[in-house]
Write a protein that holds these residues in place. Structure first.
Motif, PDB file in Angstrom:
ATOM      1  N   ARG A   1      69.919  23.046 -25.246  1.00 32.13           N
ATOM      2  CA  ARG A   1      70.521  23.658 -24.059  1.00 32.13           C
ATOM      3  C   ARG A   1      70.445  22.716 -22.862  1.00 32.13           C
ATOM      4  NH1 ARG A   1      67.355  27.978 -26.001  1.00 32.13           N
ATOM      5  NH2 ARG A   1      65.912  27.786 -24.230  1.00 32.13           N
TER       6      ARG A   1
ATOM      7  N   LEU B   1      77.106  27.481 -21.274  1.00 29.44           N
ATOM      8  CA  LEU B   1      75.681  27.549 -21.593  1.00 29.44           C
ATOM      9  C   LEU B   1      75.244  28.921 -22.075  1.00 29.44           C
ATOM     10  CD1 LEU B   1      74.156  25.365 -18.764  1.00 29.44           C
ATOM     11  CD2 LEU B   1      74.462  24.800 -21.163  1.00 29.44           C
TER      12      LEU B   1
ATOM     13  N   GLN C   1      77.202  18.545 -16.533  1.00 27.24           N
ATOM     14  CA  GLN C   1      77.057  18.078 -15.153  1.00 27.24           C
ATOM     15  C   GLN C   1      77.433  16.608 -15.016  1.00 27.24           C
ATOM     16  OE1 GLN C   1      72.972  19.148 -13.986  1.00 27.24           O
ATOM     17  NE2 GLN C   1      73.857  20.725 -12.662  1.00 27.24           N
TER      18      GLN C   1
ATOM     19  N   HIS D   1      73.608  21.108 -20.865  1.00 26.45           N
ATOM     20  CA  HIS D   1      73.719  21.264 -19.411  1.00 26.45           C
ATOM     21  C   HIS D   1      73.886  19.897 -18.741  1.00 26.45           C
ATOM     22  CE1 HIS D   1      73.178  23.093 -15.502  1.00 26.45           C
ATOM     23  NE2 HIS D   1      72.223  22.236 -15.222  1.00 26.45           N
TER      24      HIS D   1
END
Length: 348
Positions: A266, A333, A274, A270
């Protein structure tokens, strides 16, 4: 659309009734059988509007040049070959003429599809080595899906590879990085999609794949070292776009072997979302699942033999989006991957 026109359309598509049935079921999510196609063609049953629209779409695509998609990452073991094979199988299953070019000297895709018979193809002069280093036309190197090699059980056409292809990285010839693109140009009207499985490095073969491609998809295993290498590849892609192939675009970063139950997965996902914002989209992750290993063990492709598995659904959705020109499914997510076929198996 009436029966006679539908029959003519199927013949133009060079598809059997069974192949057309499979394509329509894949594209529409239905469960038509071959007898239903026969009744449509004989005028004994009305052809549904959505079926007629899908056949028209297939006919229109036949008039366009193939879309060339490269799967590339300088790191090995990230699911690049698995992704290339599964996307190719998805395209073919939905009725698209599909060719896979194995541009990796390690010949993983070739071994997967041909086994020991891959050496026979090389000895016969039918491999990407002979096209690039022996000036044989690419169309003469194609192994059709119906070829007797390895029983002819492949779901799509193949240009095989061999370890001898590693000689190409040392070749110094003006414009050699354009060689694959030139070969593809000669047969671009014979296919709807051409998939290139590039080698796991940033050498000449990878540059060649990027020069030939319209779209590049970057498989990345959701582990920190793999994610860190994305920046270098994106920089290389930008240089190729600027200097050699302005039509090339990034189709997306494709997370593979994703396990939503693992905190590191995870976090890596993420980070990818980003870090690549504004440079590349992060596609819907492919979950970790035993379905891929089981298929490979049997010399098969998961999305071809287990198309209803939740684990292969991302490949089906991504392929469908590319084929229809829609935006591909993106990573979120909060996606729940807990109910995959692997039931949350930990990574090795």
């Amino acid at each position: 659309m009436v029966g006679d026109f539908m029959r003519d359309a199927r013949e133009q598509l060079r598809m059997t009734q069974n192949e057309l049935k499979e394509a329509l079921n894949a594209r529409l999510g239905r469960a038509y059988d071959k007898s239903r196609v026969s009744r449509w063609e004989n005028g004994r049953e009305a052809i549904p509007n959505d079926v007629a629209c899908e056949i028209e779409a297939l006919l229109q695509q036949r008039n366009a040049k193939a879309k060339v998609i490269a799967l590339a990452n300088q790191k090995g073991g990230v699911g690049k070959t698995t992704s290339a094979l599964n996307l190719a199988a998805c395209f073919r299953k939905s009725g698209h003429r599909t060719l896979l070019i194995d541009l990796d000297p390690q010949a993983s895709a070739t071994d997967w599809l041909l086994g020991q018979e891959g050496l026979q193809a090389h000895r016969e002069g039918r491999s990407i080595y002979h096209c690039l280093l022996k000036d044989r036309p690419l169309n003469e190197c194609i192994i059709p899906a119906t070829d007797e090699i390895a029983g002819g059980t492949r779901p799509f056409d193949l240009v095989s590879s061999h370890i001898d292809l590693s000689e190409a990285d040392g070749r110094r010839e003006p414009g050699f990085e354009q060689a694959l693109a030139e070969g593809i140009e000669e047969l671009a009207s014979s296919y709807d999609f051409i998939i290139i499985d590039a080698p796991p490095n940033l050498g000449l073969m990878t540059y060649m794949a990027l020069v030939a491609a319209d779209v590049v998809i970057v498989p990345v295993q959701t582990e920190p070292p793999d994610a860190m290498g994305v920046a270098l590849l994106l920089t290389t892609i930008q240089k190729i776009q600027r200097r050699l192939n302005p039509r090339l675009r990034v189709g997306g970063i494709l997370p593979t072997r994703y396990n939503n139950r693992q905190a590191v997965d995870r976090e890596v996902l993420h980070h990818l979302i980003q870090y690549t914002a504004g440079r590349a989209a992060v596609l819907e992750p492919v979950p970790e699942s035993n379905v891929y290993g089981n298929a490979a063990w049997n010399g098969a492709i998961a999305s071809d033999v287990s198309s209803r598995s939740k684990a292969v659904a991302p490949y089906l959705r991504i392929a469908a989006a590319i084929a229809t020109g829609k935006e591909p499914p993106l990573a979120e997510l909060n996606l729940d991957w807990a109910e995959t076929d692997n039931e949350g198996a930990d990574k090795e």
